[in-house]
Write a protein that holds these residues in place. Structure first.
Motif, mmCIF file in Angstrom:
data_model
loop_
_atom_site.group_PDB
_atom_site.id
_atom_site.type_symbol
_atom_site.label_atom_id
_atom_site.label_comp_id
_atom_site.label_asym_id
_atom_site.label_seq_id
_atom_site.Cartn_x
_atom_site.Cartn_y
_atom_site.Cartn_z
ATOM 1 N N LEU A 78 -4.064 6.876 -4.300
ATOM 2 C CA LEU A 78 -3.615 6.837 -5.686
ATOM 3 C C LEU A 78 -2.472 7.804 -5.955
ATOM 4 N N ASP A 79 -2.515 9.019 -5.366
ATOM 5 C CA ASP A 79 -1.458 9.988 -5.667
ATOM 6 C C ASP A 79 -0.104 9.516 -5.146
ATOM 7 N N VAL A 80 -0.094 8.802 -4.014
ATOM 8 C CA VAL A 80 1.166 8.252 -3.498
ATOM 9 C C VAL A 80 1.657 7.118 -4.397
ATOM 10 N N LEU A 81 0.736 6.266 -4.847
ATOM 11 C CA LEU A 81 1.117 5.170 -5.735
ATOM 12 C C LEU A 81 1.712 5.709 -7.030
ATOM 13 N N LEU A 82 1.095 6.738 -7.600
ATOM 14 C CA LEU A 82 1.614 7.323 -8.841
ATOM 15 C C LEU A 82 2.994 7.921 -8.630
ATOM 16 N N ALA A 83 3.200 8.578 -7.486
ATOM 17 C CA ALA A 83 4.528 9.131 -7.181
ATOM 18 C C ALA A 83 5.560 8.021 -7.091
ATOM 19 N N HIS A 84 5.179 6.880 -6.498
ATOM 20 C CA HIS A 84 6.100 5.744 -6.398
ATOM 21 C C HIS A 84 6.424 5.179 -7.781
ATOM 22 N N LEU A 85 5.396 5.001 -8.625
ATOM 23 C CA LEU A 85 5.626 4.445 -9.956
ATOM 24 C C LEU A 85 6.486 5.373 -10.795
ATOM 25 N N ASP A 86 6.225 6.676 -10.720
ATOM 26 C CA ASP A 86 7.036 7.646 -11.469
ATOM 27 C C ASP A 86 8.502 7.571 -11.046
ATOM 28 N N LYS A 87 8.723 7.489 -9.746
ATOM 29 C CA LYS A 87 10.090 7.433 -9.227
ATOM 30 C C LYS A 87 10.779 6.133 -9.612
ATOM 31 N N ALA A 88 10.048 5.022 -9.493
ATOM 32 C CA ALA A 88 10.624 3.720 -9.831
ATOM 33 C C ALA A 88 10.993 3.647 -11.302
ATOM 34 N N LEU A 89 10.150 4.210 -12.156
ATOM 35 C CA LEU A 89 10.426 4.183 -13.590
ATOM 36 C C LEU A 89 11.562 5.131 -13.963
ATOM 37 N N ALA A 90 11.659 6.267 -13.264
ATOM 38 C CA ALA A 90 12.726 7.224 -13.549
ATOM 39 C C ALA A 90 14.096 6.649 -13.209
ATOM 40 N N GLU A 91 14.155 5.755 -12.196
ATOM 41 C CA GLU A 91 15.429 5.205 -11.756
ATOM 42 C C GLU A 91 15.852 3.971 -12.544
ATOM 43 N N ARG A 92 14.968 3.464 -13.412
ATOM 44 C CA ARG A 92 15.294 2.260 -14.183
ATOM 45 C C ARG A 92 16.005 2.650 -15.467
ATOM 46 N N GLU A 93 17.240 2.186 -15.625
ATOM 47 C CA GLU A 93 17.987 2.406 -16.850
ATOM 48 C C GLU A 93 17.812 1.206 -17.754
ATOM 49 N N THR A 94 17.451 1.484 -19.022
ATOM 50 C CA THR A 94 17.291 0.396 -19.973
ATOM 51 C C THR A 94 18.511 0.240 -20.869
ATOM 52 N N GLY A 95 19.270 1.320 -21.049
ATOM 53 C CA GLY A 95 20.434 1.255 -21.925
ATOM 54 C C GLY A 95 20.067 1.275 -23.391
ATOM 55 N N SER A 96 18.767 1.383 -23.711
ATOM 56 C CA SER A 96 18.354 1.370 -25.108
ATOM 57 C C SER A 96 18.727 2.687 -25.777
ATOM 58 N N GLY A 97 18.968 2.618 -27.076
ATOM 59 C CA GLY A 97 19.304 3.812 -27.842
ATOM 60 C C GLY A 97 20.753 4.211 -27.778
ATOM 61 N N PHE A 98 21.577 3.477 -27.022
ATOM 62 C CA PHE A 98 22.978 3.865 -26.862
ATOM 63 C C PHE A 98 23.860 2.917 -27.671
ATOM 64 N N LEU A 99 24.675 3.502 -28.576
ATOM 65 C CA LEU A 99 25.615 2.721 -29.388
ATOM 66 C C LEU A 99 24.908 1.618 -30.168
ATOM 67 N N VAL A 100 23.952 2.024 -31.010
ATOM 68 C CA VAL A 100 23.238 1.052 -31.844
ATOM 69 C C VAL A 100 23.537 1.282 -33.324
ATOM 70 N N GLY A 101 24.682 1.914 -33.620
ATOM 71 C CA GLY A 101 25.080 2.123 -35.004
ATOM 72 C C GLY A 101 24.618 3.434 -35.595
ATOM 73 N N HIS A 102 23.943 4.269 -34.800
ATOM 74 C CA HIS A 102 23.451 5.560 -35.271
ATOM 75 C C HIS A 102 24.138 6.689 -34.507
#
Length: 661
Positions: free
Chosen positions: A598-622
């Protein structure tokens, strides 16, 4: 897709010191449509933020922005190779996340060799599986950099050169991959391109990229032999500034070659700010110039020098050294450049809010979307931003959005899901379990509301629940197996109190009933018991190691258990599903079939999520709050920097000792 050579084939270079000018040039280029009306315009960009800005700018100039394919350089090159040489490309096998698991698979067999003695000592420390995963990730990161910045070294390793552990490991990786990596594949692609056998887009634009590895620049140069390739590059000055040097570089040159230093440093006394901060752009300019573009167009605009900030920009533009000139007057009311020293992040946000209100009052035409606030670590400042900007009185409220916080911070479903998994190896303290239940999606799933949480907290306090599921779970943690003050003991008291109130007079099977539950509170108790039992069952389900494919099925079941389909949270649920689906793809591409704890799986998920850019919150009129990142060249009227402490900026990124870049 056109395999034939375009009549306008060649490398076209567009330069300016203003990104708006480059957007004008891009809009003018798009007025000449492609031969195929259904073909998408290919545009290579460095960041999702710049993609959004360019989309808005093109829409303003044309009235619409559609049918444009925006890709990062690495994905664009991989897409071309996969299209031109199906079955030969192995870009996905050499992607960093898949490379990590492939290296992790090979390390145990190689660790016994003499060359791997240093790695073996590291892997023999406690928690060897997690250490192996973390080491594999570091090595994969270095190899990923080698593919872009040291392709010649990679090809030399494959030809048999090099006997250190990195060369040996790389050769093993190549043997286990079904296709070629980008540097090797590029040679076959260029041959197919020269024969006209490689399907390529009619036109490619590379917009706003301030630096690229030589491998990608050479790729675009070769591509320009067959199609139009347009480079839109920012330059701070129209002058040739490739030869200017900082004080540190000047000192190094004098030490290395005192007799020739004066000849080489004739430009050393020019603008010191550009010399010290512009090294990366200077080297990129040298490489671009050596590509011998077929056509060059520039659109430079001299900055006004009627303010302090304008004078700094004009000095850079003209390569002027202000230290050598006479002092220049600055207006008393000039606020173009300000410094504020604050004693805490909270105070920084309060001062920032006040300053922005003053700017809105001074400049009536200033809009929130004209302002960006950047921080070296936006995650630290996110709660303080909410505390100040989200609690201001209605007449003083400034609309804002926070970008770059990462998938876990932006997505409440993902954060709650990871907390549930992290709880499996924890002590299950009362506070940690209640923090999980504070999640909005979980409250809806178990039909609870905020007022119920206050009642439940009172029950936990009065029944003496402190930590641990039961005696067996405490024993599994290596602690004494006692049941007192555990969740099981407390829940038994609650259930017995509802079923058979004892008025505090006697025990039943050693359990003292909790008598305060009656009427509608029974429904709240039922929902809370359902949540607790579901959480504890899940903790038991994930304790045993299993292969990635088995983890994918288990985690998908857990996601459905806690997060049923919900229209309100569908976007967040979709992002979680994509992450879980990627586990199966990773298992297939890496051929990693070992049981993963489990600890290896969590490390993988944390890393995978950290590397995913969503682009949300950028240049939305605010007002945009975001991280201070390289290549963030989007122009704003007002730029604010917070958290610029000596320990936070400049950043000190330490590469692994074995990194050869």
């Amino acid at each position: 897709m056109l395999p034939r050579v375009s009549p306008k084939a060649g490398l076209h270079l567009h330069t300016s010191n203003r990104l708006e000018q480059l957007a004008d040039a891009m809009a003018l280029l798009l007025r000449h449509p492609l031969a195929d009306p259904f073909a998408a315009e290919a545009v290579v960009i460095p960041t999702l933020g710049l993609e959004r800005w360019l989309t808005q700018q093109l829409a303003l100039r044309h009235g619409i922005c559609a049918n444009i394919s925006f890709l990062f350089p690495q994905k664009f090159v991989a897409w071309l190779m996969d299209t031109a040489l199906p079955g030969r490309a192995a870009a996905r096998f050499y992607a960093r996340e898949n490379l990590s698991w492939r290296i992790m698979k090979l390390l145990p067999a190689l660790a016994g060799r003499r060359e791997f003695a240093e790695l073996r000592r590291y892997l023999e420390q406690p928690r060897p599986e997690l250490r192996r995963f973390q080491l594999a990730g570091k090595i994969a990161g270095s190899f990923d950099q080698y593919l872009a910045f040291r392709p010649r070294m990679i090809l030399d390793w494959e030809s048999g050169k090099g006997n250190d552990w990195q060369a040996i490991l790389w050769r093993e990786l190549v043997r286990s991959a079904p296709g070629l990596h980008p540097p090797a594949l590029a040679q076959e692609f260029f041959i197919a391109l020269r024969r006209g056998a490689a399907p390529v887009p009619e036109r490619v634009s590379v917009f706003g990229i301030s630096t690229l590895p030589l491998f990608y620049l050479e790729f675009f140069q070769e591509l320009a032999q067959a199609i139009e390739v347009h480079l839109f590059v920012m330059r701070p000055t129209p002058e040739w500034w490739s030869d200017i040097r900082s004080e540190r570089e000047e000192l190094r040159a004098r030490r290395q070659a005192p007799e020739t230093a004066q000849l080489d440093l004739q430009f050393a006394g020019l603008n010191p700010l550009l010399a010290s901060f512009g090294k990366l752009g200077r080297e990129f300019l040298e490489i671009v110039t050596e590509l011998n573009p077929a056509q060059e167009q520039d659109g430079f605009v001299a900055p006004p020098n009627d303010t302090l900030l304008g004078q700094i920009q004009r000095d850079i533009f003209e390569l002027h050294n202000p230290i050598d000139g006479a002092p220049r007057p600055v207006a008393v009311d000039d606020r173009s450049l300000q410094f504020h020293s604050c004693h805490s992040p909270m105070r920084e946000m309060e001062v920032l809010h006040d300053q922005l209100l003053a700017l809105f009052e001074e400049y009536p035409d200033l809009k929130p979307h004209d302002i960006v606030v950047m921080a070296p670590d936006i995650g630290i400042y996110a709660p303080f931003i909410d505390a100040v900007f989200d609690t201001a009185p209605e007449h003083l409220r400034i609309p804002f959005s926070v970008a770059d916080r990462g998938a876990r911070a932006e997505n409440g479903v993902i954060d709650t899901f990871l907390r549930i998994l992290e709880a499996a190896g924890s002590r299950f303290t009362a506070s940690s379990v209640m923090s999980i239940l504070e999640s909005g999606p979980l409250q809806r799933r178990f039909e609870l509301v905020d007022s119920d949480l206050e009642i439940i907290r009172g029950w936990i306090e009065k029944t003496g629940i402190r930590w641990g599921i039961d005696a067996a779970q405490r024993e599994a943690l290596g602690l004494p197996a006692f049941a007192e003050n555990s969740w099981r003991a407390g829940l038994d008291r609650l259930l017995l109190g509802y079923a058979a109130p004892a008025r505090g007079e006697k025990l039943f099977e050693g359990i003292l009933a909790f008598d305060e539950i009656e009427g509608s509170l029974a429904e709240t108790l039922g929902h809370f018991i359902e949540f607790a039992e579901t959480l504890f069952t899940t903790a038991g389900d994930v304790r045993q190691p299993r292969p990635l494919l088995a983890w994918q099925k288990t985690l998908q079941q857990i996601a459905l258990r806690f997060f049923p389909p919900d229209d309100e949270r569908e976007a967040e649920l979709r992002q979680l599903r994509r992450v879980l689906e990627s586990l199966g793809e990773t298992a297939a591409l890496s051929d990693f079939s070992e049981a993963v704890p489990l600890d290896v799986l969590l490390a993988h998920l944390d890393k995978a999520l950290a590397e995913r850019e969503t682009g949300s919150g950028f240049l939305v009129g605010h007002v945009t709050f975001c991280a201070l990142k390289p290549m963030r060249t989007v122009p704003f009227r007002v730029i604010c920097l917070v958290g610029m402490n000596d320990t936070a900026y400049p950043r000190h990124d330490r590469a692994p000792a074995f990194d050869l870049v």
